[in-house]
Design an enzyme around this catalytic site. Structure first.
Site, PDB file in Angstrom:
ATOM      1  N   CYS A  38      -2.100   7.357  -2.656  1.00 26.46           N
ATOM      2  CA  CYS A  38      -3.250   7.808  -2.750  1.00 26.46           C
ATOM      3  C   CYS A  38      -3.276   8.677  -4.038  1.00 26.46           C
ATOM      4  O   CYS A  38      -4.406   9.055  -4.644  1.00 26.46           O
ATOM      5  CB  CYS A  38      -3.503   8.410  -1.530  1.00 26.46           C
ATOM      6  SG  CYS A  38      -2.360   9.477  -0.997  1.00 26.46           S
TER       7      CYS A  38
ATOM      8  N   ASN B 111       1.288  10.734   9.342  1.00 25.42           N
ATOM      9  CA  ASN B 111       1.979  10.310  10.270  1.00 25.42           C
ATOM     10  C   ASN B 111       3.486  10.276  10.069  1.00 25.42           C
ATOM     11  O   ASN B 111       4.439  10.336  10.916  1.00 25.42           O
ATOM     12  CB  ASN B 111       1.818   8.739  10.806  1.00 25.42           C
ATOM     13  CG  ASN B 111       0.601   8.578  11.704  1.00 25.42           C
ATOM     14  OD1 ASN B 111       0.207   9.641  12.434  1.00 25.42           O
ATOM     15  ND2 ASN B 111      -0.227   7.557  11.869  1.00 25.42           N
TER      16      ASN B 111
ATOM     17  N   THR C  34       0.801  -1.142  -0.020  1.00 20.83           N
ATOM     18  CA  THR C  34       0.054  -0.152   0.160  1.00 20.83           C
ATOM     19  C   THR C  34       0.937   1.249   0.356  1.00 20.83           C
ATOM     20  O   THR C  34       0.784   2.076   0.913  1.00 20.83           O
ATOM     21  CB  THR C  34      -1.109  -0.168   1.168  1.00 20.83           C
ATOM     22  OG1 THR C  34      -0.036  -0.027   2.383  1.00 20.83           O
ATOM     23  CG2 THR C  34      -1.825  -1.186   1.325  1.00 20.83           C
TER      24      THR C  34
END
Length: 481
Positions: free
Chosen positions: A289, A320, A258
Site C-alpha cells: 500500500c 492485523n 496483494t
C-alpha cells in the site's frame, strides 16, 4: 424572496437534476459498459446527495465550483452516441469544453472528445474473466466488494470463488457477515444471502462459491466451472515465484499477490509500470500500500523537477500483523500493543521503488511508525530536487497532475485546511496530496501524502487485475501525456 429561500430553491433544482442523472448513468453502465466519472470518481450506483457532493468536491481540486447543470448536457450528449465499453469523465468534458475556443456545441465537442469509444473505434464488450480470491481478510473482503460493485454491467471481472481454511461451525455464515458489515468501511452496498448447503454466498446476485482448502495443491478449480481465472492471493504466505506457482492449478491462468513480491516477481504499481507487464507473465505482485502511495507522486515529481535523493517516513495505521495487547511476536516491536502505542518498524516501500521505477536514479530511504488508528496512513516524502522551485509552482503542478495527467486515478489533491486521516477512509486513489502541508524551499520539497492503506490499495489491485485480464477500458477525454 430571501437569500435562504434562493439557496434552498437552487439546492432543490440541483437535486432534481442529479435525480435525472441516475437512470442515464445506470443505463449507460448496464447496456453499454460505460462508466461515467467526475474527475476520476465513478458516479455509478451513487445517490443524489453523493452526486452533488462529488460535484462540490471539484472545487477543492479544480479551484472552482462545478454544477450538475454544467455536466448534465454532456451526459445527455453521451446517450446519442454509439458508445462502446469505456470510462467517460463528464467533469473533464465540461472543463475542456469551457477552455475550447472553437465554438463547438456540447454535442459536437462531446462527439469529438469520445470519438475513440464510438463507431468503428469502439472495442468489443468483454465476455468476462473469472476471479478467485485466495484468503478473505481485510484486503480480500474489500477486493470482493469492489468486484461485486463492478459486476453491474455483466461483463468484465466475475468473482467466482473464495478459498479459505475451514473455521468450524457456521464458518460461511460468519464470513458472509464480515463481508456484510465492516467497522471501518461501513455496510455492504446491497444484499447478501447464504446458501450453506451449496457453500455459496450470493452478493447482489453474484454467486460466490466458498472453497475450503489448507493448501493450494488441494483445489481443482475446473471442478467448480472456473476457467482461465485470475487468482488474487491475499494471504501473503507465498511471495516468491516458486511459492506463488503453487496456485497455478487447473482453471487458474494468472496469480496476483496483494503484498510485495520477492525475487524476480514483478512489483506493479498501476499508473506507473502496469504497461510493462508482459502478456505471458503469469505471476505478479501489486507491491505494498505504501509503495502504491509514494511511487506515483515520486514519478510525477521526477518527471517535472528531477529527484536526486529522497526519504519517506510513513505514519501507518496498525494492522492485523500486530498484537492487540503485549504478546510474543517474531518482530521485536510489533509484539507491543497496537492500539496503545506508536511502534517504530521497518518498511520495504523505499527499496521497492526501484522495481516500479527502474529509471529513477535517486536513492530513496525509508522508515515507518505504526500508530493507534485502524485505517488511513500518511507518507511524508522528503525530496532533493534537481532544480529549485516555489511552493506555488509545485502546488499548481500537482493539482494539474491530479486532474488531467495519466496519474489522475492514482493521485488526488485536497486543499481543505482542516483535513485529518478519517476524512480519507474510502478514498479510491493511491495517495492524496495535502496542499496545506506541502513545503518547498529551494531544491527541497516535502510532500504529505494521505492514503487509505486498505481501500485505496484494494482499488489499485483491481486496476492491475483489470489490466492483465484485458478488461481495462480506455478513459475519455484522454489524459494529457
Amino acid at each position: 424572496m430571501t437569500v435562504n429561500d434562493d439557496s434552498f430553491t437552487n439546492w432543490k433544482n440541483r437535486e432534481e437534476t442529479a435525480e435525472a442523472m441516475i437512470p442515464i448513468i445506470g443505463k449507460l453502465h448496464r447496456e453499454r459498459d460505460v462508466t461515467v466519472l467526475l474527475h476520476s470518481r465513478s458516479l455509478v450506483n451513487k445517490s443524489v446527495v453523493s452526486i452533488l457532493k462529488t460535484h462540490r468536491f471539484a472545487r477543492q481540486i479544480a479551484g472552482e465550483e462545478l454544477s450538475v447543470t454544467e455536466t448534465m448536457p454532456f451526459l445527455r450528449a453521451l446517450t446519442t452516441l454509439d458508445l462502446g465499453p469505456s470510462q467517460i469523465d463528464i467533469g473533464m468534458l465540461a472543463a475542456t469544453h469551457k477552455a475550447d475556443d472553437r465554438g463547438l456545441s456540447v454535442e459536437e465537442f462531446t462527439a469529438q472528445a469520445v470519438a475513440g469509444a464510438t463507431g468503428s473505434n469502439k472495442i468489443e464488450r468483454s465476455e468476462g474473466r473469472d476471479v478467485v480470491l485466495y484468503g478473505f481478510g481485510r484486503i480480500g473482503r474489500l477486493v470482493a466488494r469492489l468486484l461485486i460493485e463492478k459486476a453491474g454491467s455483466g461483463n468484465g471481472l466475475r468473482l467466482r470463488a473464495i478459498v479459505v481454511r475451514g473455521g468450524g461451525e457456521q464458518d460461511i455464515v460468519k464470513r458472509a457477515s464480515l463481508l456484510r458489515r465492516d467497522s471501518i468501511h461501513g455496510q455492504f452496498q446491497g444484499t447478501i444471502t447464504v446458501d450453506e448447503a451449496n457453500s455459496t454466498i450470493v452478493a447482489n446476485g453474484n454467486a460466490i462459491r466458498v472453497i475450503y482448502a489448507n493448501d493450494p495443491g488441494e483445489v481443482d478449480y475446473t471442478a467448480y466451472g472456473i476457467k482461465n481465472a485470475i487468482l488474487i492471493d491475499n494471504t501473503g504466505k507465498w511471495r516468491d515465484r516458486a511459492g506463488l506457482s503453487l496456485h497455478l492449478r487447473p482453471g487458474i491462468d494468472k496469480v496476483v499477490l496483494t503484498a510485495p513480491g520477492k525475487g524476480d516477481v514483478p512489483n506493479v504499481v498501476h499508473g506507473v509500470n502496469h504497461d510493462t507487464v508482459k502478456p505471458d507473465e503469469r505471476i505478479l505482485s501489486c507491491a505494498s500500500c505504501t509503495t502504491n502511495a509514494i511511487v506515483p507522486p515520486l514519478k510525477a515529481m521526477d518527471d517535472e523537477y528531477g529527484v536526486l535523493r529522497g526519504h519517506v517516513e510513513t505514519v501507518h495505521s496498525f494492522t492485523n500483523d500486530q498484537n492487540l495487547l503485549d504478546n510474543y511476536h517474531k518482530s521485536e516491536r510489533r509484539g507491543r500493543s497496537a492500539p496503545l502505542n506508536m511502534v517504530i518498524t521497518e518498511t520495504g516501500a523505499a527499496s521497492a521503488v526501484a522495481k516500479a521505477l527502474p529509471d529513477l536514479k535517486a536513492r530513496i530511504t525509508g522508515s515507518s511508525i505504526r500508530v493507534p488508528v485502524p485505517d488511513v496512513s500518511i507518507a511524508i516524502l522528503n525530496l532533493q530536487l534537481a532544480r529549485e522551485a516555489s511552493r506555488e509552482e509545485v502546488l499548481d503542478y500537482l493539482r494539474d497532475v491530479s486532474l488531467t495527467s495519466p496519474l489522475r486515478r492514482q493521485i488526488d489533491f485536497i486543499s481543505a485546511p482542516d483535513a485529518v486521516s478519517s476524512d480519507f477512509i474510502g478514498s479510491r486513489h493511491a495517495s492524496i496530496v495535502d496542499a496545506g502541508a506541502l513545503k518547498v524551499e529551494g531544491d527541497n520539497a516535502i510532500l504529505y501524502l494521505w492514503y487509505d492503506n486498505e481501500f485505496g490499495y484494494s482499488c489499485q489491485v483491481i486496476r492491475v487485475v483489470q489490466h492483465v485480464s484485458g478488461v481495462e477500458y480506455p478513459t475519455f477525454p484522454a489524459p494529457a501525456a
